[in-house]
Design an enzyme around this catalytic site. Structure first.
Site, PDB file in Angstrom:
ATOM      1  N   GLU A  40       0.185   5.876   7.443  1.00 42.17           N
ATOM      2  CA  GLU A  40       1.611   6.189   7.237  1.00 42.17           C
ATOM      3  C   GLU A  40       2.009   7.415   8.040  1.00 42.17           C
ATOM      4  OE1 GLU A  40       2.971   3.755   5.928  1.00 42.17           O
ATOM      5  OE2 GLU A  40       1.217   2.905   4.964  1.00 42.17           O
ATOM      6  N   ASN A  89       8.495   6.036   5.185  1.00 40.01           N
ATOM      7  CA  ASN A  89       9.833   6.623   5.271  1.00 40.01           C
ATOM      8  C   ASN A  89       9.783   8.007   5.933  1.00 40.01           C
ATOM      9  OD1 ASN A  89      10.656   4.502   3.329  1.00 40.01           O
ATOM     10  ND2 ASN A  89       9.421   5.741   1.939  1.00 40.01           N
ATOM     11  N   HIS A 137       2.615   6.559  11.640  1.00 36.04           N
ATOM     12  CA  HIS A 137       3.889   5.855  11.865  1.00 36.04           C
ATOM     13  C   HIS A 137       5.003   6.821  12.276  1.00 36.04           C
ATOM     14  CE1 HIS A 137       3.508   1.623  11.098  1.00 36.04           C
ATOM     15  NE2 HIS A 137       3.161   1.718   9.836  1.00 36.04           N
ATOM     16  N   MET A 144       4.490   3.384   2.223  1.00 34.21           N
ATOM     17  CA  MET A 144       5.643   3.212   3.102  1.00 34.21           C
ATOM     18  C   MET A 144       5.941   4.510   3.848  1.00 34.21           C
ATOM     19  SD  MET A 144       7.940   1.219   4.265  1.00 34.21           S
ATOM     20  CE  MET A 144       9.017   1.818   5.544  1.00 34.21           C
ATOM     21  N   GLY A 182       0.788  -1.236   0.000  1.00 32.60           N
ATOM     22  CA  GLY A 182       0.000   0.000   0.000  1.00 32.60           C
ATOM     23  C   GLY A 182       0.814   1.277   0.000  1.00 32.60           C
TER      24      GLY A 182
HETATM   25  N1  B3K Z   1       5.516  -0.500   6.799  1.00 33.41           N
HETATM   26  C1  B3K Z   1       5.044  -0.685   5.467  1.00 33.41           C
HETATM   27  C2  B3K Z   1       4.973  -2.099   5.050  1.00 33.41           C
HETATM   28  C3  B3K Z   1       6.233  -2.612   4.498  1.00 33.41           C
HETATM   29  C4  B3K Z   1       5.998  -3.979   3.902  1.00 33.41           C
HETATM   30  C5  B3K Z   1       7.287  -4.600   3.533  1.00 33.41           C
HETATM   31  N2  B3K Z   1       7.091  -5.907   2.939  1.00 33.41           N
HETATM   32  C6  B3K Z   1       3.731  -0.051   5.244  1.00 33.41           C
HETATM   33  C7  B3K Z   1       2.881   0.060   6.433  1.00 33.41           C
HETATM   34  O1  B3K Z   1       2.502  -0.880   7.087  1.00 33.41           O
HETATM   35  O2  B3K Z   1       2.605   1.167   6.799  1.00 33.41           O
HETATM   36 ZN    ZN Z   2       2.137   0.260   8.817  1.00 34.77          ZN
END
Ligand code: B3K
Ligand code: ZN
Length: 866
Positions: A307, A274, A310, A272, A270
């Site tokens: 996101e 970062n 996060h 990421m 979906g």
């Molecule tokens: N943290 C990423 C997911 C990464 C998946 C790697 N195979 C997106 C999310 O959960 O927000």
């Molecule tokens: Zn996540």
């Protein structure tokens, strides 16, 4: 070059949670220098490394398919004898306590079909590092407990890549020789390498700003292709709403001066998170009424929020190791679910979330890939981005929030964020913070982190007229799962109410804590036997079995004041009839039809809630209720009752369908609710077999000013064989074939269709000129959707299994991560008859026999055979 040198092993190594060791070397700072070009990119990395503790072990820098062209320590180029490669990693013996280590590697982003590391998509260059993609970019200890400050310099052709973005804040930029330009970015927050990102692109920006609670202005940018700019308004609104929500609900403020989001067409999942530079699958950014359904709009809002959240639950506090993945994912899903509920309807959001949990996580928990939310071992971590880690993980946090109440939960989360800010933490750290901040003992509750499998709770009520008391006896069992044959009792919070059938009222609801294998609760003051409402709000992710009669369920479906329980009662009514019929019993369906009629005509109810409630359980959900799934019998029984509901209530459906026709598109909750109900009415009308059914659907398809109604009409037509079906499919294709996200819907609608020829149609679509294995969204739209179409996928010929297995084998050579995600549906063979089970196992064996199979698919297919 990364992909030429990638290797696969026959028996991938198993990594265990209990083997965790602190890192030998820390990397407080890293400077990266990228000379970017799709065909040949050079990456120079300068690492400050410091020895962690007293040991004489060498520096080990992970690498995947990398060749070191230069290795320099403290400015001195090393001879080739002074380092070596071990399973792709660069090993350098070092004598001192602190050194500066520099490496140079070359990459070919345009040949990176795995979409992990640095890759090209639609003319841009972008990165994906979580979980272990950074080692495909440069040599580095690729583990989440190494936190470093990053400084990133990029140089690229200015005409082709006018935009150069990375994590953190922009520091400087300038022109270089030969039409090139450069940019320097600096991220002041130490972060694990899985959060590294860069983008080089020719994109346009929807620019906005947000002022944080302490008065800092943050520049927001959503970067997309110029033509897509008008489709970014909803994502921008979601971003600003999320930023305000996290301040209000969790006291969490954004911390950099800029926050950028880039949409890319080719993405393995979906989005990421970062740091400061989220990269998104374009399907979770772009939305307009012409091309996006209301579900898509909600997806954009939810994923943008997820996101963004996060930034605290994942980035400021990250994970010590990948076994702790649910620490950030479960908590962040819980946060995004509550955000979306606050933006719309709590009742409807809860129903949707539980439906997803049951469809994906309950299936996983009862199959060969079941694992606890904190797994004990893995071969390939990419296989553990599962519904268990995400959705059950969120349910576990939700139970804590329920037991604590809002204030104490907030005290616990404050303590967690303050105590672990800037650290790589564990699930245990989170539980400890909840215990201390929230003043609660979570001793037994920790089993939710340790034990896999969905607990079953059996509830029996006995009424004693003489003492006017009710005794509720609850029994729990947790089924055996791979590696866990015996289970301990769980701590299960069950919100419960007892309804007096005479008054329609209950005597107040209670939170019962079931902690023993069997436990009784006594309630005084009941002259007659009450009706049990249990697991209200779906307070625990368990399967509850009760001995409630159809009359009791009908009562609850009309009177329960907990919307989830009301929905659940209706679903249970339907399940009882359908499962009874499948078992060959002549079960009366009158109660179901009456309940639907009552719900449809209740003026107090929200149309979105009505639409959820009157919907029949899916074929897959019905399969889950059976010891052995019979896809044909399920389809026949469900189809028959659907027709009956459609026919008996035809006047009502026509009425609802006409009344919910809107004049102009709006994305308000009321308008969304009306569309949801209108589509449900259309569905039943078409199912009723009314002669004008296809014409009504075709009219809705043609006249709709929004994709929600257009796609639903197409879906209703796709289940049948009317001439309107083909006409609508052709029109849809011609109208949208240039827009990849919308064309995905054309593939998906056909793959989901409850049509007797669905298998053949999917086979043909796999050869369509617009089908490609290179784009994960397209693969998921066709084969992912098809594998979720129980009746078609489990066609007794085994052709459905073969189609999916062929796709897995072909895709594994390009993109193992996405290929591995298609394996689990084949692993559910134990739930089917011997003939189907044999065919499914044969396909798994055929996959495993492929030479050079990836670690990803090997793990999923071999575990699925056990
Ligand atoms: N943290 C990423 C997911 C990464 C998946 C790697 N195979 C997106 C999310 O959960 O927000
Ligand atoms: Zn996540």
């Amino acid at each position: 070059m990364a992909d030429m040198l990638s290797t696969t092993t026959a028996a991938p190594a198993v990594i265990r949670r209990t083997d965790y060791q602190v890192p030998d070397w820390l990397i407080p700072d890293i400077a990266l220098d990228f000379d970017l070009d799709p065909a040949l990119t050079k990456v120079r990395a300068t690492l400050s490394v410091t020895r962690n503790g007293a040991h004489d072990r060498p520096l080990r820098l992970d690498g995947d398919g990398l060749v070191p062209l230069e290795v320099t320590v403290d400015g001195r180029p090393l001879e080739q004898t002074e380092w070596h490669l071990e399973a792709g990693a660069l090993i350098i013996p070092l004598t001192g306590e602190a050194h500066s280590v520099e490496t140079l590697v070359e990459l070919a982003p345009e040949r990176n079909s795995k979409l992990m590391g640095l890759y090209a998509s639609g003319g841009l260059l972008c990165t994906q590092c979580e979980a272990e993609g950074f080692r495909r970019i440069t040599f580095f200890p690729d583990r989440p407990d190494i936190l470093s400050r990053y400084s990133v310099r990029m140089i690229a052709d200015k005409a082709r890549f006018p935009i150069l973005l990375a994590n953190g804040d922009p520091i400087d930029q300038g022109d270089a020789a030969d039409g090139r330009h450069w940019a320097l970015w600096n991220d002041p927050f130490p972060k694990p390498c899985y959060l590294f990102a860069l983008v080089a692109a020719d994109l346009a920006c929807n620019a906005d700003s947000f002022t944080t609670m302490s008065g800092r202005a943050v520049q927001l940018g959503i970067w997309v292709k110029e033509a897509d700019l008008p489709r970014t308004a909803h994502a921008m609104k979601a971003l600003k709403d999320s930023m305000a929500w996290d301040e209000r609900i969790y006291g969490r403020e954004y911390d950099l001066d800029v926050f950028n989001i880039v949409a890319v067409a080719d993405f393995n999942f979906g989005a990421m998170e970062n740091k400061g530079l989220n990269i998104f699958n374009s399907r979770y950014i772009l939305a307009d009424p012409e091309t996006a359904t209301d579900i898509d709009y909600d997806g954009v809002e939810g994923v943008v929020a997820h996101e963004y959240f996060h930034n605290w639950s994942g980035n400021r506090v990250t994970c010590r190791d990948w076994f702790q993945l649910s620490l950030k994912e479960g908590f962040t899903v819980f946060r995004d679910q509550n955000f979306s509920a606050d933006m719309g309807s709590h009742a409807v959001k809860r129903i949707e979330d539980v439906r997803i949990l049951r469809a994906a996580q309950f299936q996983e928990d009862s199959g060969p890939l079941a694992h606890p939310i904190r797994p004990e071992s893995y071969m390939e971590i990419s296989n553990f981005y599962t519904s268990t880690i995400y959705n059950k993980g969120a349910e576990v946090i939700r139970m804590m929030a329920l037991m604590l109440g809002a204030e104490r939960f907030r005290a616990g989360s404050d303590l967690y964020f303050e105590r672990h800010d800037g650290q790589a933490a564990t699930c245990e750290d989170f539980v400890l913070a909840m215990e201390e901040g929230g003043q609660i003992d979570l001793g037994q509750f920790r089993r939710w982190y340790e034990q896999a499998g969905t607990p079953h709770v059996r509830a029996q009520m006995a009424h004693d007229a003489a003492s006017q008391t009710v005794t509720l006896t609850l029994e729990q069992t947790v089924p055996p799962t791979p590696g866990q044959p015996d289970k301990q009792p769980m701590a299960i919070p069950l919100r419960t109410a007892l309804f007096d059938s005479a008054t329609g009222q209950h005597h107040g609801h209670e939170l019962l804590m079931l902690t023993q294998p069997q436990q009784s609760f006594t309630f005084p003051g009941f002259a007659s036997a009450p009706i049990l409402s249990i697991n209200r709000g779906f307070s625990a992710p368990v399967i509850v079995e009760t001995n409630r009669s159809q009359a009791d369920l009908a009562f609850l479906s009309a009177h329960d004041d907990d919307p989830f329980a009301r929905y659940e009662a209706m679903q249970q009514l339907m399940v009882n009839v359908l499962i009874g019929r499948i078992a060959g019993q002549a079960v009366d369906d009158g109660a179901v039809i009456d309940a639907i009629r009552n719900t449809l005509t209740d003026p107090m109810l929200d149309p979105a809630f009505i639409a959820e409630t009157i919907r029949l359980p899916s074929e897959a959900y019905l399969g889950d209720q059976m010891k052995q799934v019979d896809p044909d019998a399920i389809h026949a029984a469900r189809d028959a009752i659907q027709t009956k509901i459609g026919t008996e209530l035809e006047t009502l459906w026509r009425d609802v369908h006409a009344k919910t026709k809107a004049n102009a598109f709006s994305i308000s909750p009321a308008a969304k609710g009306a569309r949801k109900l209108r589509n449900a009415a259309l569905h039943y009308l078409v199912a009723a077999g009314a002669q004008d059914g296809p014409a009504i659907a075709f009219a809705q398809f043609s006249e709709a000013d929004n994709m929600t109604e257009r796609q639903a009409a197409l879906g209703s037509l796709a289940n049948g064989s009317s001439p309107e079906r083909e006409a609508a499919l052709d029109i849809f294709y011609n109208r949208y074939s240039a827009d990849a996200l919308t064309l995905d819907k054309w593939f998906q609608t056909q793959a989901f269709a409850l049509h007797p020829d669905a298998v053949e149609q999917v086979e043909e679509l796999g050869r369509h000129k617009d089908f490609t294995l290179a784009n994960p969204n397209r693969v998921r739209s066709l084969y992912g959707a098809f594998a979720g179409n129980q009746w078609a996928f489990h066609h007794k010929s085994g052709k459905g299994y073969r189609l999916v297995a062929d796709c897995i084998i072909a895709l594994d050579k390009l993109n193992p991560q996405t290929a591995a995600r298609l394996v689990p549906p084949l692993g559910r063979w134990k739930r089917f008859d011997e003939a189907r089970a044999t065919l499914m196992r044969a396909e798994l064996q055929r996959i495993l026999a492929e030479p050079g199979l990836s670690k990803d698919v090997t793990e999923q297919a071999s575990k699925s055979l056990e």
